[in-house]
Motif scaffolding. Sequence first.
Motif, PDB file in Angstrom:
ATOM      1  N   ILE A 206     -19.690  -0.902  33.259  1.00 20.36           N
ATOM      2  CA  ILE A 206     -19.694   0.534  32.975  1.00 20.36           C
ATOM      3  C   ILE A 206     -18.276   1.032  32.707  1.00 20.36           C
ATOM      4  CG2 ILE A 206     -20.265   2.816  33.910  1.00 20.36           C
ATOM      5  CD1 ILE A 206     -22.724   1.253  33.328  1.00 20.36           C
ATOM      6  N   ASP A 207     -17.310   0.376  33.315  1.00 21.13           N
ATOM      7  CA  ASP A 207     -15.917   0.819  33.234  1.00 21.13           C
ATOM      8  C   ASP A 207     -15.153   0.177  32.083  1.00 21.13           C
ATOM      9  OD1 ASP A 207     -14.015   2.547  34.500  1.00 21.13           O
ATOM     10  OD2 ASP A 207     -12.946   0.779  35.198  1.00 21.13           O
ATOM     11  N   CYS A 208     -15.816  -0.647  31.272  1.00 21.65           N
ATOM     12  CA  CYS A 208     -15.143  -1.349  30.178  1.00 21.65           C
ATOM     13  C   CYS A 208     -14.670  -0.353  29.119  1.00 21.65           C
ATOM     14  CB  CYS A 208     -16.081  -2.383  29.558  1.00 21.65           C
ATOM     15  SG  CYS A 208     -15.291  -3.357  28.249  1.00 21.65           S
ATOM     16  N   LYS A 209     -13.479  -0.624  28.558  1.00 21.32           N
ATOM     17  CA  LYS A 209     -12.899   0.281  27.558  1.00 21.32           C
ATOM     18  C   LYS A 209     -13.134  -0.203  26.122  1.00 21.32           C
ATOM     19  CE  LYS A 209     -11.092   2.864  30.786  1.00 21.32           C
ATOM     20  NZ  LYS A 209     -11.617   2.164  31.955  1.00 21.32           N
ATOM     21  N   VAL A 210     -13.739  -1.378  25.945  1.00 18.61           N
ATOM     22  CA  VAL A 210     -14.026  -1.890  24.601  1.00 18.61           C
ATOM     23  C   VAL A 210     -15.074  -0.980  23.952  1.00 18.61           C
ATOM     24  CG1 VAL A 210     -14.931  -3.832  23.272  1.00 18.61           C
ATOM     25  CG2 VAL A 210     -13.458  -4.247  25.261  1.00 18.61           C
ATOM     26  N   PRO A 211     -14.812  -0.451  22.744  1.00 18.17           N
ATOM     27  CA  PRO A 211     -15.724   0.516  22.113  1.00 18.17           C
ATOM     28  C   PRO A 211     -17.173   0.045  22.036  1.00 18.17           C
ATOM     29  CG  PRO A 211     -13.674   0.409  20.891  1.00 18.17           C
ATOM     30  CD  PRO A 211     -13.594  -0.669  21.934  1.00 18.17           C
ATOM     31  N   GLU A 212     -17.405  -1.236  21.657  1.00 18.69           N
ATOM     32  CA  GLU A 212     -18.781  -1.734  21.546  1.00 18.69           C
ATOM     33  C   GLU A 212     -19.492  -1.708  22.894  1.00 18.69           C
ATOM     34  OE1 GLU A 212     -16.378  -3.182  18.193  1.00 18.69           O
ATOM     35  OE2 GLU A 212     -16.095  -3.180  20.374  1.00 18.69           O
ATOM     36  N   CYS A 213     -18.763  -2.053  23.953  1.00 16.98           N
ATOM     37  CA  CYS A 213     -19.358  -2.037  25.294  1.00 16.98           C
ATOM     38  C   CYS A 213     -19.618  -0.609  25.749  1.00 16.98           C
ATOM     39  CB  CYS A 213     -18.441  -2.758  26.286  1.00 16.98           C
ATOM     40  SG  CYS A 213     -18.235  -4.518  25.940  1.00 16.98           S
ATOM     41  N   LYS A 214     -18.696   0.301  25.442  1.00 17.48           N
ATOM     42  CA  LYS A 214     -18.882   1.710  25.809  1.00 17.48           C
ATOM     43  C   LYS A 214     -20.132   2.279  25.144  1.00 17.48           C
ATOM     44  CE  LYS A 214     -15.338   4.470  26.067  1.00 17.48           C
ATOM     45  NZ  LYS A 214     -14.082   5.201  25.741  1.00 17.48           N
ATOM     46  N   GLU A 215     -20.364   1.870  23.915  1.00 19.46           N
ATOM     47  CA  GLU A 215     -21.549   2.349  23.197  1.00 19.46           C
ATOM     48  C   GLU A 215     -22.829   1.829  23.845  1.00 19.46           C
ATOM     49  OE1 GLU A 215     -23.417   2.087  18.663  1.00 19.46           O
ATOM     50  OE2 GLU A 215     -21.286   1.680  19.004  1.00 19.46           O
ATOM     51  N   ILE A 216     -22.787   0.591  24.304  1.00 19.53           N
ATOM     52  CA  ILE A 216     -23.975   0.003  24.943  1.00 19.53           C
ATOM     53  C   ILE A 216     -24.267   0.679  26.275  1.00 19.53           C
ATOM     54  CG2 ILE A 216     -24.847  -2.096  26.056  1.00 19.53           C
ATOM     55  CD1 ILE A 216     -23.369  -3.674  23.830  1.00 19.53           C
ATOM     56  N   VAL A 217     -23.225   0.855  27.112  1.00 15.72           N
ATOM     57  CA  VAL A 217     -23.456   1.392  28.458  1.00 15.72           C
ATOM     58  C   VAL A 217     -23.742   2.890  28.435  1.00 15.72           C
ATOM     59  CG1 VAL A 217     -22.002  -0.381  29.494  1.00 15.72           C
ATOM     60  CG2 VAL A 217     -21.004   1.843  28.940  1.00 15.72           C
ATOM     61  N   ALA A 218     -23.575   3.543  27.291  1.00 18.59           N
ATOM     62  CA  ALA A 218     -23.862   4.980  27.206  1.00 18.59           C
ATOM     63  C   ALA A 218     -25.317   5.272  27.574  1.00 18.59           C
ATOM     64  CB  ALA A 218     -23.554   5.501  25.807  1.00 18.59           C
ATOM     65  N   ASN A 219     -26.199   4.312  27.293  1.00 13.51           N
ATOM     66  CA  ASN A 219     -27.625   4.506  27.592  1.00 13.51           C
ATOM     67  C   ASN A 219     -28.098   3.646  28.766  1.00 13.51           C
ATOM     68  OD1 ASN A 219     -28.094   6.326  25.384  1.00 13.51           O
ATOM     69  ND2 ASN A 219     -27.947   4.564  24.005  1.00 13.51           N
ATOM     70  N   ALA A 220     -27.154   3.099  29.522  1.00 15.64           N
ATOM     71  CA  ALA A 220     -27.515   2.244  30.663  1.00 15.64           C
ATOM     72  C   ALA A 220     -28.029   3.090  31.827  1.00 15.64           C
ATOM     73  CB  ALA A 220     -26.296   1.440  31.108  1.00 15.64           C
ATOM     74  N   PRO A 221     -28.775   2.475  32.752  1.00 11.87           N
ATOM     75  CA  PRO A 221     -29.208   3.198  33.951  1.00 11.87           C
ATOM     76  C   PRO A 221     -28.006   3.771  34.699  1.00 11.87           C
ATOM     77  CG  PRO A 221     -30.312   1.073  33.793  1.00 11.87           C
ATOM     78  CD  PRO A 221     -29.261   1.086  32.738  1.00 11.87           C
ATOM     79  N   ARG A 222     -28.206   4.885  35.384  1.00 14.54           N
ATOM     80  CA  ARG A 222     -27.135   5.561  36.100  1.00 14.54           C
ATOM     81  C   ARG A 222     -27.346   5.440  37.607  1.00 14.54           C
ATOM     82  NH1 ARG A 222     -24.224   4.918  32.080  1.00 14.54           N
ATOM     83  NH2 ARG A 222     -23.299   6.684  30.980  1.00 14.54           N
ATOM     84  N   THR A 223     -26.225   5.270  38.317  1.00 14.62           N
ATOM     85  CA  THR A 223     -26.284   5.085  39.775  1.00 14.62           C
ATOM     86  C   THR A 223     -26.980   6.243  40.468  1.00 14.62           C
ATOM     87  OG1 THR A 223     -24.085   6.106  39.982  1.00 14.62           O
ATOM     88  CG2 THR A 223     -24.182   3.698  39.846  1.00 14.62           C
ATOM     89  N   ILE A 224     -26.800   7.440  39.953  1.00 16.27           N
ATOM     90  CA  ILE A 224     -27.309   8.633  40.628  1.00 16.27           C
ATOM     91  C   ILE A 224     -28.835   8.637  40.726  1.00 16.27           C
ATOM     92  CG2 ILE A 224     -27.529  10.148  38.607  1.00 16.27           C
ATOM     93  CD1 ILE A 224     -26.078  12.297  40.292  1.00 16.27           C
ATOM     94  N   ASP A 225     -29.490   7.860  39.848  1.00 20.00           N
ATOM     95  CA  ASP A 225     -30.958   7.787  39.859  1.00 20.00           C
ATOM     96  C   ASP A 225     -31.483   6.740  40.833  1.00 20.00           C
ATOM     97  OD1 ASP A 225     -31.186   9.747  37.822  1.00 20.00           O
ATOM     98  OD2 ASP A 225     -30.778   8.224  36.299  1.00 20.00           O
TER      99      ASP A 225
END
Length: 414
Positions: A206-225
């Motif tokens: 989730i903390d990765c700064k690589v643009p492709e990874c950031k785009e993928i994790v944008a829709n990943a499950p969130r801890t708050i749920d």
Amino acid sequence: MITQAPRGVEDWYGDRMYKRSVVEKIARDLAKTYHISEIITPMFEHTVLFQRGVGETTDVVQKEMYTFTDKGDRSITLKPEGTAGAIRAYLEHNMYANPAPTKLYYVTQAFRYEKPQSGRLRQHHQFGIEFVGSKSPLAEVELISFITTLIRKFGLKDAKLHINSIGCKNCRKTYNDALLAYLKEHEEKLCPTCRERMQKNPLRVIDCKVPECKEIVANAPRTIDYLDDECAEHFEELKSLLDEMGIPYEVDTGIVRGLDYYTKTVFEFVNSDGFTLCGGGRYDGLVHEIDEKQDIPSVGFGMGIERILYFMEKEGVEIKPEDPVALYVGILGKEARGKAYKLVNDLRNQGIIVETDYMDRSVKAQMKYANKIGAKKTVIIGSDELEKNCAKVKDMETGEQTEIALDQIASLFQ
């Protein structure tokens, strides 16, 4: 090369050094009002402290630490952040035997091998607080209120609190399973580092700064749920307390922080351009990670001083100028040098900022120098002045001159 500093470090002097000292003094003075004591820990620690405390899967440990083997064949690391060393000191010196909580602040150097950029250097300085011993969300609120006040005292206006909860080890397992399942669906598009991390510690992706990874994790499950009842209740009380304090915030589920020791609350103060001014959160498992015999909750934050100075400059914050030279004492003739300098020393001992001549300049050159350094008043001491025990003190702004006894000059500045 010998006259050039290594990349990613700075020399501090002149006006910039003065501004840094002002920022540090504001932080220290505010810490006193919160009854927070200062701690200084070593510049280097055993490498294992950061591997276990910060986390082996973090960018800090994997890519950024300055680690070397000393002459005793021990692995030593220049500290990349202040928390692990402060908690190590807390444990080593049995501070847990004192009445809880223990509140510590530090101003420290930190070292990270990363690409230098505005407000981020390989050798930088941090102000931070560690609040050890309380499970209550009021501990987070204290630090958040501290930062809110501190940012205001710095004169910064563009900063908003973002908060999230990443849960505890109990609810993290359920979340990690859900996150790992999601990441596996996109594994081929992840960077090599994230493909490795997703197996060991998927939250770090989730903390990765690589643009492709950031785009993928944008829709990943969130801890708050995926919070369990205790973590959810803690987060709701935190929000309620912030509301009560009138501190505005935004729940930002993308915040996970870059260090493994965080649990439950994580927070950042972010400006309108998306840059983080400072960040922190709760780390209830860090003490136990360092010393398995102890299990003590903690919360803290770190603030980069260079970054604060950068944003102060960007926002055009004016810092009150350094106190000027109150008096320049010119010296006329070698025979007057000793007694003139004694006068300089006596005035300095009374807290007056005084400068004098060390270069054997002419009187005219001394007056030019006094003007260049911004001296408010000047006086020339020669044999005649010493014989009469009086001299003419000149106001450099108005040109007005006042004749006064040498032993009464200090009265002009009271």
